[in-house]
Design a protein around this motif. Structure first.
Motif, mmCIF file in Angstrom:
data_model
loop_
_atom_site.group_PDB
_atom_site.id
_atom_site.type_symbol
_atom_site.label_atom_id
_atom_site.label_comp_id
_atom_site.label_asym_id
_atom_site.label_seq_id
_atom_site.Cartn_x
_atom_site.Cartn_y
_atom_site.Cartn_z
ATOM 1 N N LYS A 93 -2.299 9.648 2.055
ATOM 2 C CA LYS A 93 -3.730 9.393 1.934
ATOM 3 C C LYS A 93 -4.350 9.315 3.336
ATOM 4 O O LYS A 93 -3.646 9.002 4.307
ATOM 5 C CB LYS A 93 -3.954 8.064 1.213
ATOM 6 C CG LYS A 93 -3.316 7.972 -0.156
ATOM 7 C CD LYS A 93 -3.505 6.580 -0.745
ATOM 8 C CE LYS A 93 -2.877 6.468 -2.114
ATOM 9 N NZ LYS A 93 -3.067 5.107 -2.707
ATOM 10 N N PRO A 94 -5.633 9.570 3.447
ATOM 11 C CA PRO A 94 -6.273 9.461 4.770
ATOM 12 C C PRO A 94 -6.049 8.095 5.418
ATOM 13 O O PRO A 94 -5.935 8.010 6.655
ATOM 14 C CB PRO A 94 -7.749 9.704 4.448
ATOM 15 C CG PRO A 94 -7.723 10.603 3.265
ATOM 16 C CD PRO A 94 -6.559 10.121 2.438
ATOM 17 N N GLU A 95 -5.960 7.054 4.613
ATOM 18 C CA GLU A 95 -5.744 5.713 5.174
ATOM 19 C C GLU A 95 -4.338 5.503 5.724
ATOM 20 O O GLU A 95 -4.060 4.464 6.324
ATOM 21 C CB GLU A 95 -6.063 4.623 4.131
ATOM 22 C CG GLU A 95 -5.403 4.818 2.802
ATOM 23 C CD GLU A 95 -6.315 5.509 1.790
ATOM 24 O OE1 GLU A 95 -7.004 6.490 2.162
ATOM 25 O OE2 GLU A 95 -6.340 5.059 0.621
ATOM 26 N N ASP A 96 -3.463 6.465 5.530
ATOM 27 C CA ASP A 96 -2.133 6.412 6.141
ATOM 28 C C ASP A 96 -2.161 6.921 7.588
ATOM 29 O O ASP A 96 -1.150 6.824 8.297
ATOM 30 C CB ASP A 96 -1.131 7.248 5.348
ATOM 31 C CG ASP A 96 -0.880 6.706 3.955
ATOM 32 O OD1 ASP A 96 -0.808 7.521 3.012
ATOM 33 O OD2 ASP A 96 -0.762 5.472 3.815
ATOM 34 N N THR A 97 -3.289 7.442 8.016
ATOM 35 C CA THR A 97 -3.415 7.947 9.379
ATOM 36 C C THR A 97 -3.203 6.820 10.388
ATOM 37 O O THR A 97 -3.857 5.784 10.322
ATOM 38 C CB THR A 97 -4.797 8.575 9.589
ATOM 39 O OG1 THR A 97 -4.917 9.726 8.746
ATOM 40 C CG2 THR A 97 -5.001 8.984 11.039
ATOM 41 N N ALA A 98 -2.258 7.042 11.303
ATOM 42 C CA ALA A 98 -1.915 6.018 12.294
ATOM 43 C C ALA A 98 -0.834 6.568 13.213
ATOM 44 O O ALA A 98 -0.262 7.631 12.951
ATOM 45 C CB ALA A 98 -1.401 4.755 11.608
ATOM 46 N N SER A 103 0.804 -1.227 0.000
ATOM 47 C CA SER A 103 0.000 0.000 0.000
ATOM 48 C C SER A 103 0.838 1.279 0.000
ATOM 49 O O SER A 103 0.300 2.358 -0.269
ATOM 50 C CB SER A 103 -0.942 0.002 1.209
ATOM 51 O OG SER A 103 -0.210 -0.041 2.416
ATOM 52 N N VAL A 104 2.133 1.186 0.291
ATOM 53 C CA VAL A 104 2.961 2.402 0.319
ATOM 54 C C VAL A 104 4.051 2.406 -0.755
ATOM 55 O O VAL A 104 4.784 3.383 -0.885
ATOM 56 C CB VAL A 104 3.616 2.613 1.699
ATOM 57 C CG1 VAL A 104 2.567 2.564 2.809
ATOM 58 C CG2 VAL A 104 4.736 1.621 1.960
ATOM 59 N N LYS A 105 4.138 1.329 -1.519
ATOM 60 C CA LYS A 105 5.169 1.269 -2.561
ATOM 61 C C LYS A 105 4.998 2.418 -3.549
ATOM 62 O O LYS A 105 3.894 2.705 -4.001
ATOM 63 C CB LYS A 105 5.094 -0.077 -3.294
ATOM 64 C CG LYS A 105 5.645 -1.236 -2.490
ATOM 65 C CD LYS A 105 5.549 -2.546 -3.272
ATOM 66 C CE LYS A 105 6.103 -3.695 -2.449
ATOM 67 N NZ LYS A 105 5.960 -5.001 -3.149
ATOM 68 N N GLY A 106 6.109 3.063 -3.862
ATOM 69 C CA GLY A 106 6.072 4.191 -4.777
ATOM 70 C C GLY A 106 5.757 5.516 -4.111
ATOM 71 O O GLY A 106 5.903 6.570 -4.733
ATOM 72 N N ARG A 107 5.340 5.481 -2.850
ATOM 73 C CA ARG A 107 5.008 6.712 -2.136
ATOM 74 C C ARG A 107 5.944 6.964 -0.947
ATOM 75 O O ARG A 107 6.275 8.098 -0.640
ATOM 76 C CB ARG A 107 3.565 6.658 -1.626
ATOM 77 C CG ARG A 107 2.521 6.495 -2.706
ATOM 78 C CD ARG A 107 1.119 6.674 -2.145
ATOM 79 N NE ARG A 107 0.764 5.660 -1.147
ATOM 80 C CZ ARG A 107 0.389 5.942 0.095
ATOM 81 N NH1 ARG A 107 0.326 7.196 0.510
ATOM 82 N NH2 ARG A 107 0.063 4.959 0.928
#
Length: 119
Positions: free
Chosen positions: A86-91, A62-66
């Motif tokens: 992205k909002p789904e990176d919130t943690a 989900s984080v490859k390339g970012r």
């Protein structure tokens, strides 16, 4: 013993960037794997990215390339450059030192730093 302190978290809008830092102190970790984990509310902690002492890296799909993980062995520092957030990176993001050379046996943990991505 190894002590870890994370920094660099914060609030950012979707599409923005943050750079997390992890400062290690204590014994040498030159040959230990290091990694960034994250835990969102109500979810299990997951490995986001990891790096060996000689620079081999691993990323969750989900984080490859970012995201880009790096480490500076001379300074005992590790970094996570996070782009196109992205909002789904919130943690809460945690720094880790592995018991071995890779990322299979997480041993030492930092206190965590909050990353919040608004939509």
């Amino acid at each position: 013993q190894v002590q870890l302190v994370e920094s660099g978290g914060g609030l950012v809008q979707a599409g923005g960037s943050l750079r997390l830092s992890c400062a290690a102190s204590g014994r040498s970790i030159l040959f230990n794997g290091m990694g960034w984990y994250r835990q969102a509310t109500g979810k299990q902690r997951e490995l986001v990215a990891a790096i060996t002492g000689d620079g081999t890296t691993k990323y969750v799909d989900s984080v490859k390339g970012r995201f880009t993980i790096s480490r500076d062995n001379t300074k005992k520092m590790m970094y996570l450059q996070m782009n196109s957030l992205k909002p789904e990176d919130t943690a809460v993001y945690y720094c880790n030192v592995d018991r071995g050379s890779y990322w299979y046996s997480p041993q030492y943990w930092g206190q965590g730093t909050q990353v919040t991505v608004s939509s």
